[in-house]
Motif scaffolding. Structure first.
Motif, PDB file in Angstrom:
ATOM      1  N   PRO A  85      24.992 -21.254  -7.908  1.00 39.75           N
ATOM      2  CA  PRO A  85      25.319 -19.878  -8.296  1.00 39.75           C
ATOM      3  C   PRO A  85      26.216 -19.224  -7.247  1.00 39.75           C
ATOM      4  O   PRO A  85      26.058 -19.453  -6.055  1.00 39.75           O
ATOM      5  N   GLY A  86      27.150 -18.425  -7.713  1.00 40.86           N
ATOM      6  CA  GLY A  86      28.086 -17.743  -6.819  1.00 40.86           C
ATOM      7  C   GLY A  86      29.406 -18.469  -6.664  1.00 40.86           C
ATOM      8  O   GLY A  86      30.390 -17.884  -6.210  1.00 40.86           O
ATOM      9  N   THR A  87      29.451 -19.737  -7.041  1.00 43.53           N
ATOM     10  CA  THR A  87      30.674 -20.522  -6.888  1.00 43.53           C
ATOM     11  C   THR A  87      31.809 -19.963  -7.735  1.00 43.53           C
ATOM     12  O   THR A  87      32.946 -19.859  -7.276  1.00 43.53           O
ATOM     13  N   ALA A  88      31.520 -19.612  -8.987  1.00 46.58           N
ATOM     14  CA  ALA A  88      32.583 -19.167  -9.898  1.00 46.58           C
ATOM     15  C   ALA A  88      33.302 -17.932  -9.370  1.00 46.58           C
ATOM     16  O   ALA A  88      34.522 -17.817  -9.500  1.00 46.58           O
ATOM     17  N   SER A  89      32.571 -17.014  -8.745  1.00 45.23           N
ATOM     18  CA  SER A  89      33.206 -15.778  -8.267  1.00 45.23           C
ATOM     19  C   SER A  89      34.083 -16.013  -7.039  1.00 45.23           C
ATOM     20  O   SER A  89      34.972 -15.225  -6.753  1.00 45.23           O
ATOM     21  N   ARG A  90      33.848 -17.109  -6.330  1.00 47.85           N
ATOM     22  CA  ARG A  90      34.626 -17.408  -5.122  1.00 47.85           C
ATOM     23  C   ARG A  90      35.722 -18.440  -5.366  1.00 47.85           C
ATOM     24  O   ARG A  90      36.534 -18.700  -4.489  1.00 47.85           O
ATOM     25  N   TRP A  91      35.721 -19.058  -6.533  1.00 49.90           N
ATOM     26  CA  TRP A  91      36.626 -20.179  -6.786  1.00 49.90           C
ATOM     27  C   TRP A  91      38.046 -19.697  -7.000  1.00 49.90           C
ATOM     28  O   TRP A  91      38.299 -18.777  -7.770  1.00 49.90           O
ATOM     29  N   ILE A  92      38.976 -20.326  -6.324  1.00 47.16           N
ATOM     30  CA  ILE A  92      40.394 -20.053  -6.520  1.00 47.16           C
ATOM     31  C   ILE A  92      41.034 -21.392  -6.837  1.00 47.16           C
ATOM     32  O   ILE A  92      41.044 -22.295  -6.003  1.00 47.16           O
ATOM     33  N   GLY A  93      41.519 -21.529  -8.037  1.00 40.84           N
ATOM     34  CA  GLY A  93      42.141 -22.787  -8.420  1.00 40.84           C
ATOM     35  C   GLY A  93      42.855 -22.643  -9.743  1.00 40.84           C
ATOM     36  O   GLY A  93      42.284 -22.165 -10.717  1.00 40.84           O
ATOM     37  N   THR A  94      44.092 -23.045  -9.791  1.00 42.08           N
ATOM     38  CA  THR A  94      44.887 -22.947 -11.003  1.00 42.08           C
ATOM     39  C   THR A  94      44.323 -23.864 -12.077  1.00 42.08           C
ATOM     40  O   THR A  94      44.053 -25.032 -11.827  1.00 42.08           O
ATOM     41  N   GLY A  95      44.137 -23.329 -13.262  1.00 40.12           N
ATOM     42  CA  GLY A  95      43.690 -24.133 -14.385  1.00 40.12           C
ATOM     43  C   GLY A  95      42.200 -24.399 -14.438  1.00 40.12           C
ATOM     44  O   GLY A  95      41.724 -25.060 -15.348  1.00 40.12           O
ATOM     45  N   ILE A  96      41.456 -23.904 -13.461  1.00 41.36           N
ATOM     46  CA  ILE A  96      40.002 -24.091 -13.418  1.00 41.36           C
ATOM     47  C   ILE A  96      39.362 -22.764 -13.802  1.00 41.36           C
ATOM     48  O   ILE A  96      39.655 -21.736 -13.203  1.00 41.36           O
ATOM     49  N   ARG A  97      38.495 -22.787 -14.799  1.00 39.88           N
ATOM     50  CA  ARG A  97      37.788 -21.573 -15.209  1.00 39.88           C
ATOM     51  C   ARG A  97      36.380 -21.625 -14.653  1.00 39.88           C
ATOM     52  O   ARG A  97      35.768 -22.689 -14.562  1.00 39.88           O
ATOM     53  N   GLY A  98      35.865 -20.470 -14.320  1.00 45.04           N
ATOM     54  CA  GLY A  98      34.501 -20.388 -13.819  1.00 45.04           C
ATOM     55  C   GLY A  98      33.610 -19.595 -14.750  1.00 45.04           C
ATOM     56  O   GLY A  98      34.045 -18.580 -15.309  1.00 45.04           O
ATOM     57  N   ALA A  99      32.394 -20.070 -14.937  1.00 42.83           N
ATOM     58  CA  ALA A  99      31.383 -19.345 -15.709  1.00 42.83           C
ATOM     59  C   ALA A  99      30.264 -18.987 -14.742  1.00 42.83           C
ATOM     60  O   ALA A  99      29.587 -19.867 -14.215  1.00 42.83           O
ATOM     61  N   GLY A 100      30.127 -17.701 -14.498  1.00 40.69           N
ATOM     62  CA  GLY A 100      29.098 -17.200 -13.594  1.00 40.69           C
ATOM     63  C   GLY A 100      28.347 -16.069 -14.258  1.00 40.69           C
ATOM     64  O   GLY A 100      28.257 -16.022 -15.492  1.00 40.69           O
ATOM     65  N   PRO A 101      27.814 -15.130 -13.471  1.00 40.11           N
ATOM     66  CA  PRO A 101      27.052 -14.019 -14.052  1.00 40.11           C
ATOM     67  C   PRO A 101      27.843 -13.291 -15.148  1.00 40.11           C
ATOM     68  O   PRO A 101      29.042 -13.060 -15.009  1.00 40.11           O
ATOM     69  N   GLY A 102      27.159 -12.998 -16.238  1.00 39.73           N
ATOM     70  CA  GLY A 102      27.791 -12.297 -17.339  1.00 39.73           C
ATOM     71  C   GLY A 102      28.448 -13.210 -18.362  1.00 39.73           C
ATOM     72  O   GLY A 102      29.007 -12.735 -19.345  1.00 39.73           O
ATOM     73  N   THR A 103      28.415 -14.511 -18.133  1.00 41.57           N
ATOM     74  CA  THR A 103      28.990 -15.455 -19.096  1.00 41.57           C
ATOM     75  C   THR A 103      27.894 -16.354 -19.662  1.00 41.57           C
ATOM     76  O   THR A 103      26.855 -16.562 -19.035  1.00 41.57           O
TER      77      THR A 103
END
Length: 154
Positions: A85-103
């Motif tokens: 948990p928390g990875t999606a909000s910190r992830w920076i990467g072109t073409g990579i989507r993150g699903a974190g809180p609220g998804t």
């Protein structure tokens, strides 16, 4: 998966559901065998395009015995890697989507094949997740190998 592993995986996955009983019911009664679960509680999901996801998974499985759960959509055009948990909000990467809180993500029952989404690596019920730094390393190695193959083939 053994019966006890499947039960443990079901318990682990449904633990994030607003109504775990309804989630189990959905898996049992829905002909597609899927449920919607919220990301961001026990895990986030990083969604990679299949062209990068498959070689990344190959690298990961060479580096460690058991990566965290990995989902693939129909046709495997996208792959979802379960990360802390928390990875999606910190992830920076072109073409990579993150699903974190609220998804919410579509999750098949861990012991059965589902219509459009399937487990490439099902959860084991222990809470094993893929370390985000290790996933990033595997993605870089996979992308580097693809670039090298492109140069040698051209």
């Amino acid at each position: 998966m053994t019966g006890s592993e499947t039960r443990a995986a079901v318990e682990w996955l449904t633990s994030v559901a607003p109504d775990p009983g309804a989630c189990r019911w959905e898996w049992e009664r829905n002909p597609q065998g899927i449920a919607l679960l919220p990301a961001g509680k026990r895990w986030d999901v990083l969604i990679l395009p299949g062209g990068l996801g498959h070689p990344t998974l190959d690298v990961l499985t060479r580096l460690i015995d058991r990566p965290g759960p990995v989902l693939a959509d129909f046709g495997e055009s996208r792959m979802g890697f379960f990360v802390p948990p928390g990875t999606a909000s910190r992830w920076i990467g072109t073409g990579i989507r993150g699903a974190g809180p609220g998804t919410w993500i579509v999750v098949p029952h861990p012991g059965r094949a589902a219509g459009g989404v399937r487990w490439l690596i099902p959860p084991d019920g222990s809470g094993t997740l893929t370390d985000a730094a290790l996933l990033e390393l595997a993605m870089h190695e996979a992308a580097g190998a693809a670039a090298q193959d492109g140069r040698e083939g051209g």
